[in-house]
Write a protein that holds these residues in place. Structure first.
Motif, PDB file in Angstrom:
ATOM      1  N   PRO A   3       0.816  -1.227   0.000  1.00 33.43           N
ATOM      2  CA  PRO A   3       0.000   0.000   0.000  1.00 33.43           C
ATOM      3  C   PRO A   3       0.846   1.271   0.000  1.00 33.43           C
ATOM      4  O   PRO A   3       1.713   1.452   0.841  1.00 33.43           O
ATOM      5  N   CYS A 153     -11.536   5.206  -6.286  1.00 31.37           N
ATOM      6  CA  CYS A 153     -11.017   3.852  -6.480  1.00 31.37           C
ATOM      7  C   CYS A 153      -9.524   3.790  -6.185  1.00 31.37           C
ATOM      8  O   CYS A 153      -9.035   2.871  -5.523  1.00 31.37           O
ATOM      9  N   LEU A 154      -8.797   4.770  -6.679  1.00 34.34           N
ATOM     10  CA  LEU A 154      -7.352   4.787  -6.464  1.00 34.34           C
ATOM     11  C   LEU A 154      -7.019   5.003  -4.990  1.00 34.34           C
ATOM     12  O   LEU A 154      -6.034   4.454  -4.485  1.00 34.34           O
ATOM     13  N   THR A 156      -8.567   3.875  -2.445  1.00 39.67           N
ATOM     14  CA  THR A 156      -8.731   2.646  -1.683  1.00 39.67           C
ATOM     15  C   THR A 156      -7.472   1.782  -1.727  1.00 39.67           C
ATOM     16  O   THR A 156      -7.290   0.897  -0.889  1.00 39.67           O
ATOM     17  N   MET A 157      -6.576   2.034  -2.680  1.00 38.78           N
ATOM     18  CA  MET A 157      -5.338   1.265  -2.772  1.00 38.78           C
ATOM     19  C   MET A 157      -4.416   1.544  -1.594  1.00 38.78           C
ATOM     20  O   MET A 157      -3.484   0.775  -1.327  1.00 38.78           O
ATOM     21  N   LEU A 158      -4.664   2.655  -0.885  1.00 38.82           N
ATOM     22  CA  LEU A 158      -3.844   2.990   0.276  1.00 38.82           C
ATOM     23  C   LEU A 158      -4.276   2.227   1.524  1.00 38.82           C
ATOM     24  O   LEU A 158      -3.561   2.236   2.526  1.00 38.82           O
ATOM     25  N   GLY A 165      -3.059  -2.895  -3.850  1.00 42.66           N
ATOM     26  CA  GLY A 165      -4.409  -2.367  -3.999  1.00 42.66           C
ATOM     27  C   GLY A 165      -5.413  -3.359  -4.546  1.00 42.66           C
ATOM     28  O   GLY A 165      -6.591  -3.024  -4.715  1.00 42.66           O
ATOM     29  N   TRP A 166      -4.978  -4.602  -4.819  1.00 40.45           N
ATOM     30  CA  TRP A 166      -5.905  -5.598  -5.341  1.00 40.45           C
ATOM     31  C   TRP A 166      -6.960  -5.934  -4.297  1.00 40.45           C
ATOM     32  O   TRP A 166      -6.652  -6.169  -3.145  1.00 40.45           O
ATOM     33  N   THR A 168      -9.416  -4.129  -2.715  1.00 40.96           N
ATOM     34  CA  THR A 168     -10.111  -2.907  -2.294  1.00 40.96           C
ATOM     35  C   THR A 168     -10.472  -2.038  -3.495  1.00 40.96           C
ATOM     36  O   THR A 168     -11.556  -1.439  -3.540  1.00 40.96           O
ATOM     37  N   ARG A 169      -9.564  -1.974  -4.469  1.00 42.03           N
ATOM     38  CA  ARG A 169      -9.842  -1.191  -5.677  1.00 42.03           C
ATOM     39  C   ARG A 169     -11.014  -1.783  -6.448  1.00 42.03           C
ATOM     40  O   ARG A 169     -11.886  -1.053  -6.933  1.00 42.03           O
ATOM     41  N   SER A 191     -11.161  -2.400 -13.256  1.00 45.70           N
ATOM     42  CA  SER A 191     -10.159  -2.287 -12.199  1.00 45.70           C
ATOM     43  C   SER A 191      -9.085  -3.355 -12.342  1.00 45.70           C
ATOM     44  O   SER A 191      -7.897  -3.085 -12.140  1.00 45.70           O
ATOM     45  N   GLY A 195      -5.103  -2.797 -12.992  1.00 49.32           N
ATOM     46  CA  GLY A 195      -4.059  -3.389 -12.178  1.00 49.32           C
ATOM     47  C   GLY A 195      -3.025  -4.121 -13.008  1.00 49.32           C
ATOM     48  O   GLY A 195      -1.821  -4.033 -12.746  1.00 49.32           O
TER      49      GLY A 195
END
Length: 222
Positions: A3, A153-154, A156-158, A165-166, A168-169, A191, A195
């Protein structure tokens, strides 16, 4: 892959620890400020997108969602003001030395033009790739999605709940794409393709380096 790219940041600081005085502290500060520059641009765009939801997409939001968005926005603004006051008035003196580094990185010699320009360009690149991926799977998003759905969306990768980020994104895309008339499956597909493209783009420079080293090794042995 982790993350926020934190593992890569740590490796960069470690590799540069012997390049100047102070050991790892200066490289760590440089990596932190470089990361901060990108995050400022990303969070600024995400916040503007959050404000755009009730203005441009209020008819697509669930009931009372616009009031929730305005409430969250107000909390964010108040938090920023409190943080600024805390920094100016109550931060211990020994930590204020960081201010000189921040000024050198973001302000001196109009560095903000370079930092801001590059950060915005990179963030726009992320968003453009997501738009292309969504169009490729048959779900062309409107332009407003570049400021609303995709930054969420991006972001959520954090969340430290997966690798790269797989998961959650994809969950965020599944929830947001139906707001634009597409199915959750199309959001997940977009998404996933994003990725794959990002992973391939990150691996290509390293792959080229390995290939060149291998080729040079063969020439040396011959």
């Amino acid at each position: 892959m982790l993350p926020g790219g934190m593992a890569g940041d740590a490796v960069r600081a470690y590799r540069s620890r012997m390049e100047g005085v102070g050991g790892w502290k200066r490289p760590a500060a440089a990596v932190f400020l470089e990361r901060l520059s990108g995050q400022i641009a990303f969070f600024a765009l995400s916040f503007l997108g959050l404000l755009a939801w009730p203005v441009f997409l209020s008819e697509r939001l669930p009931d009372q969602a616009d009031a929730l968005i305005w409430g969250v926005s107000a909390v964010v603004i108040v938090g920023i003001v409190i943080a600024a006051v805390f920094w100016a008035e109550w931060l211990p003196q020994r930590f204020r030395a960081v201010g000189a580094d921040i000024a050198a990185v973001f302000w001196k010699d109009r560095a903000f033009v370079v930092q801001g320009g590059l950060s915005v360009l990179i963030v726009c690149g992320y968003i453009a790739v997501f738009l292309i991926a969504s169009r490729a799977v048959g779900a062309p998003l409107p332009a407003i999605a570049a400021f609303t759905a995709i930054p969420l969306c991006l972001m959520t990768m954090l969340i430290p709940a997966g690798i790269g980020g797989w998961g959650t994104r994809e969950a965020a895309a599944a929830a947001l794409w139906p707001l634009f008339g597409f199915t959750s499956a199309e959001g997940v597909a977009a998404s996933l393709l994003y990725g794959v493209i990002s992973l391939a783009g990150a691996a290509v420079p390293g792959g080229i380096s390995v290939a060149i080293s291998f080729y040079r090794g063969r020439i040396a042995r011959s």
